[in-house]
Design an enzyme around this catalytic site. Structure first.
Site, PDB file in Angstrom:
ATOM      1  N   CYS A   2       2.117  24.438   6.584  1.00 46.18           N
ATOM      2  CA  CYS A   2       2.212  23.046   6.160  1.00 46.18           C
ATOM      3  C   CYS A   2       0.822  22.418   6.103  1.00 46.18           C
ATOM      4  O   CYS A   2      -0.098  22.844   6.785  1.00 46.18           O
ATOM      5  CB  CYS A   2       3.110  22.212   7.067  1.00 46.18           C
ATOM      6  N   ARG A  27      -2.843  27.907   3.995  1.00 47.62           N
ATOM      7  CA  ARG A  27      -2.000  27.788   5.189  1.00 47.62           C
ATOM      8  C   ARG A  27      -0.590  28.309   4.941  1.00 47.62           C
ATOM      9  O   ARG A  27       0.146  28.574   5.883  1.00 47.62           O
ATOM     10  CB  ARG A  27      -1.939  26.331   5.636  1.00 47.62           C
ATOM     11  N   TRP A  74       6.115  24.264   4.501  1.00 46.05           N
ATOM     12  CA  TRP A  74       6.560  25.622   4.786  1.00 46.05           C
ATOM     13  C   TRP A  74       7.920  25.490   5.463  1.00 46.05           C
ATOM     14  O   TRP A  74       8.033  24.896   6.532  1.00 46.05           O
ATOM     15  CB  TRP A  74       5.556  26.328   5.691  1.00 46.05           C
ATOM     16  N   ASN A  99       4.156  17.949   9.934  1.00 44.74           N
ATOM     17  CA  ASN A  99       4.030  19.360  10.307  1.00 44.74           C
ATOM     18  C   ASN A  99       4.639  19.535  11.690  1.00 44.74           C
ATOM     19  O   ASN A  99       4.408  18.709  12.578  1.00 44.74           O
ATOM     20  CB  ASN A  99       2.560  19.792  10.382  1.00 44.74           C
ATOM     21  N   GLY A 100       5.383  20.618  11.907  1.00 47.74           N
ATOM     22  CA  GLY A 100       5.953  20.875  13.225  1.00 47.74           C
ATOM     23  C   GLY A 100       7.465  20.938  13.188  1.00 47.74           C
ATOM     24  O   GLY A 100       8.091  21.037  12.128  1.00 47.74           O
ATOM     25  N   GLU A 484      -2.234  47.454  13.016  1.00 43.49           N
ATOM     26  CA  GLU A 484      -2.852  46.472  12.124  1.00 43.49           C
ATOM     27  C   GLU A 484      -2.820  46.952  10.673  1.00 43.49           C
ATOM     28  O   GLU A 484      -2.572  46.157   9.753  1.00 43.49           O
ATOM     29  CB  GLU A 484      -4.289  46.205  12.580  1.00 43.49           C
ATOM     30  N   LYS A 488      -0.939  44.964   7.617  1.00 40.10           N
ATOM     31  CA  LYS A 488      -1.569  44.559   6.363  1.00 40.10           C
ATOM     32  C   LYS A 488      -0.734  45.011   5.161  1.00 40.10           C
ATOM     33  O   LYS A 488      -0.556  44.262   4.201  1.00 40.10           O
ATOM     34  CB  LYS A 488      -2.986  45.126   6.254  1.00 40.10           C
ATOM     35  N   GLU A 491       2.369  42.785   4.972  1.00 41.99           N
ATOM     36  CA  GLU A 491       2.101  41.394   4.638  1.00 41.99           C
ATOM     37  C   GLU A 491       1.883  41.173   3.146  1.00 41.99           C
ATOM     38  O   GLU A 491       2.396  40.197   2.581  1.00 41.99           O
ATOM     39  CB  GLU A 491       0.855  40.906   5.395  1.00 41.99           C
ATOM     40  N   HIS A 507       9.786  61.832  19.423  1.00 44.01           N
ATOM     41  CA  HIS A 507      10.815  61.083  20.152  1.00 44.01           C
ATOM     42  C   HIS A 507      11.644  60.189  19.235  1.00 44.01           C
ATOM     43  O   HIS A 507      12.303  59.256  19.706  1.00 44.01           O
ATOM     44  CB  HIS A 507      10.175  60.253  21.263  1.00 44.01           C
ATOM     45  N   LYS A 607      -0.925  30.732   7.327  1.00 41.17           N
ATOM     46  CA  LYS A 607      -2.178  31.113   7.980  1.00 41.17           C
ATOM     47  C   LYS A 607      -2.213  30.640   9.421  1.00 41.17           C
ATOM     48  O   LYS A 607      -2.575  31.387  10.321  1.00 41.17           O
ATOM     49  CB  LYS A 607      -3.357  30.519   7.194  1.00 41.17           C
TER      50      LYS A 607
END
Length: 612
Positions: A2, A27, A74, A99-100, A484, A488, A491, A507, A607
């Site tokens: 947001c 963001r 968002w 926002n929130g 990581e 990536k 994402e 396993h 973000k």
């Protein structure tokens, strides 16, 4: 996530608001809108989709004024659509952006419905604007109404509100979500925004609002109250953010630009912190060495990519400093009662310094019996920096791409400074210590060399273009690097990817391996390389399609049929995790290019995650 922009000036502001929203696109968001105090009263434009769609709507149906608010949303409560987009209105009098998350929205909605208010959205935000309208009618002014309303809200918020009853005014408030006050160069215009990026074309003078602050802006003045309702002043700071960071330059995407900025960003992170073969004293703040000398345990708490950086640090702190270290996800830590061992250093890792889970975990930790709190962060004026005892800035510069690249590698470099300082204070062998510092000194050059693999990885990306799943493998401090790398890929290409410690293959995950499953193995040259080679052989025997990202000295340990090998000069065991990150970033980027996905703003992601 947001974004808020607000302005009170003596000039038209619609373009200022829209330009500010564009600067906040990194963001993450799914809809956008503006509301302006015009000669015809309060007017609003909203649309689902990108800011460009809002701008096109404004061009076809222009509205203009000197006071107003804007937002990119968002979705949390309610699907992404125009009805749920901000700003939200109460009648024709008040507009609000938020926002929130408001946790008691259902209770407030019932109360306001009984009072005669009707709701046109599914959001938690709409209850805020109706409650403020109700209180403004009761108390007669917007500032008091917002103050009284904030007493009723439970949850996290940053808000900006404007009322046609006071068309020259915007009121803002923050609790758990960031908000900055921008002061025009001549002092005759004022702004609010989620962060400074939105306002850099207009001003570089900012006040960073603190928890519970309430602010009223008009063109010629501002009034600021603290959490206790007292008039207060805050230091005005001059932003030194380079505006070129918001320009892609010759690169097609911010992510690719930021991948290529990593040698310079890491060099900046190390600059002035290592010299003469050692990590300099007190780089974490005045008196830091006295505190660090007492450390017997380390507790690292972070989210997402920063959590993976913490996992790497755990391996290295325990191996080199001999200090027990635990790593925990912030959203889990904040809801349990931690057992804090003696003389334990609490370490927060956060790119923005405003991620709600991480910030809430830090505040939780401040109530516990930790020796001290230390933050590794990229934003000097952020809440996490202000609220920590010790600080190490990563100096990555603004990172616009939602998928973290240079923020991650600079976090790793900063954590290695901490590791070596703790190791030296705990009696690390001097020759080994100097060797590890030398590795850090050479790191920017090693990263630059790794970037030369771009074309090779572009070709290898074709092995993924038609796939729906992938496995990543690593051992030791390269298992988090595999995590990581998989993150990536997920994402930005939307391919399902999972990472495992290579020893865990047998396993369970080995059942997934066949000729249609790409498997990426991260192979440094260390004490676990031979074990990893055995795991790679297990994959090859099941027909798995292997890509091995390997240290050049480790290549000799691989069999000729061990798939496609990308050779990397890693420069030593301390910095190898950072160097081997580069090929994984480039691989994910080129796969996403082939898939045609939105690289800088992946779907559903933000973000700075300022909600739970």
């Amino acid at each position: 996530m947001c974004g808020i922009v607000a302005a009170c000036t003596h000039r038209p502001i619609s373009k200022i608001l829209i330009t500010g929203l564009k600067a906040l696109e990194y963001r993450g968001y799914d809809s956008a809108g503006i509301a302006l105090q015009t000669d015809s009263g309060l007017q609003r434009l909203r649309t689902q989709g990108k800011v460009a769609a809002l701008e096109a709507l404004w061009q076809s149906s222009p509205i203009e004024g000197h006071c107003g608010i804007a937002h990119t949303r968002w979705a949390t409560h309610g699907v992404p659509n125009t009805a749920n987009a901000h700003p939200h209105l109460s009648g024709s009098k008040i507009a609000l952006v938020h926002n929130g998350i408001i946790e008691n929205h259902a209770e407030l909605r019932n109360e306001l419905t009984q009072a005669g208010y009707t709701f046109g959205s599914e959001t938690d935000t709409e209850v805020m604007v109706h409650l403020i309208d109700q209180l403004e009618r009761e108390h007669g002014d917007l500032f008091t109404a917002v103050s009284k309303a904030c007493e009723r809200f439970r949850g996290a918020y940053a808000i900006a509100v404007t009322s046609s009853r006071e068309p020259e005014t915007v009121v803002g408030a923050r609790l758990g979500s960031p908000l900055v006050l921008g002061i025009g160069e001549a002092g005759n215009e004022h702004f609010l925004a989620s962060d400074v990026h939105a306002l850099l074309p207009e001003t570089r003078q900012f006040i960073y609002l603190e928890e519970g602050d309430l602010v009223r802006i008009r063109a010629d003045e501002y009034l600021l109250l603290d959490v206790d309702g007292n008039n207060t002043t805050r230091e005005v700071k001059t932003s030194k953010v380079d505006s070129e960071a918001f320009d892609k330059g010759p690169y097609p995407h911010f992510m690719l630009k930021e991948i290529h900025e990593q040698p310079g960003a890491v060099a900046e992170t190390l600059e002035g912190r290592i010299f003469g073969g050692k990590v300099l004293a007190n780089i974490f703040g005045v008196g830091a060495d006295e505190l660090l000398a007492k450390v017997e345990n380390v507790h690292i708490v972070a989210c997402g990519t920063s959590y993976y950086a913490g996992m790497v640090a755990r391996y290295q702190i325990e191996e080199l400093a001999g200090i027990p270290c635990s790593v925990e996800i912030a959203s889990e830590y904040r809801y349990r009662k931690p057992v804090v061992p003696s003389n334990c250093l609490y370490v927060t890792i956060t790119q923005s310094g405003e991620t709600l889970d991480t910030l809430s975990a830090l505040r939780h930790a401040k109530k516990e019996s930790y020796l001290a709190t230390l933050v590794v962060c990229n934003v000097p004026e952020s809440s996490a920096v202000r609220e920590s005892d010790l600080i190490l800035m990563t100096r990555a510069g603004p990172e616009i791409g939602v998928a973290s690249t240079k923020a991650f590698t600079t976090q790793l470099a900063a954590l290695q400074l901490l590791t070596l300082r703790l190791a030296q204070l705990n009696g690390m062998d001097e020759d080994v210590y100097r060797q590890r510092v030398t590795e850090l000194e050479q790191l920017p050059g090693l990263l630059a060399s790794a970037l030369e693999l771009n074309d090779e990885l572009k070709l290898l990306a074709k092995d993924f273009a038609d796939k729906e799943h992938a496995l990543y493998l690593g051992r030791g401090d390269h298992y988090p690097i595999a995590l990581e790398g998989a993150l990536k890929l997920k994402e930005i290409s939307y391919i399902h990817a999972e990472a495992y410690p290579a020893g865990e293959l047998k396993h369970g995950p080995l059942a997934l391996v066949d000729e249609n499953m790409p498997v990426v193995a991260v192979a440094p040259n260390d004490s676990l390389t031979e074990k990893l080679v055995s795991n790679i052989a297990e994959v090859k025997a099941r027909g798995g399609r292997l890509i091995v990202v390997a240290d050049r000295e480790a290549v000799a340990k691989l069999a000729a049929d061990h798939g496609k090998v990308v050779q990397v000069e890693t420069g030593g065991t301390l910095v190898a995790p950072i160097v081997l990150t580069i090929p994984l970033q480039l691989l994910a980027y080129h796969v996403a290019i082939l898939k045609g996905t939105e690289i800088d703003q992946p779907r559903n992601l933000a973000k700075s995650v300022t909600v739970e």
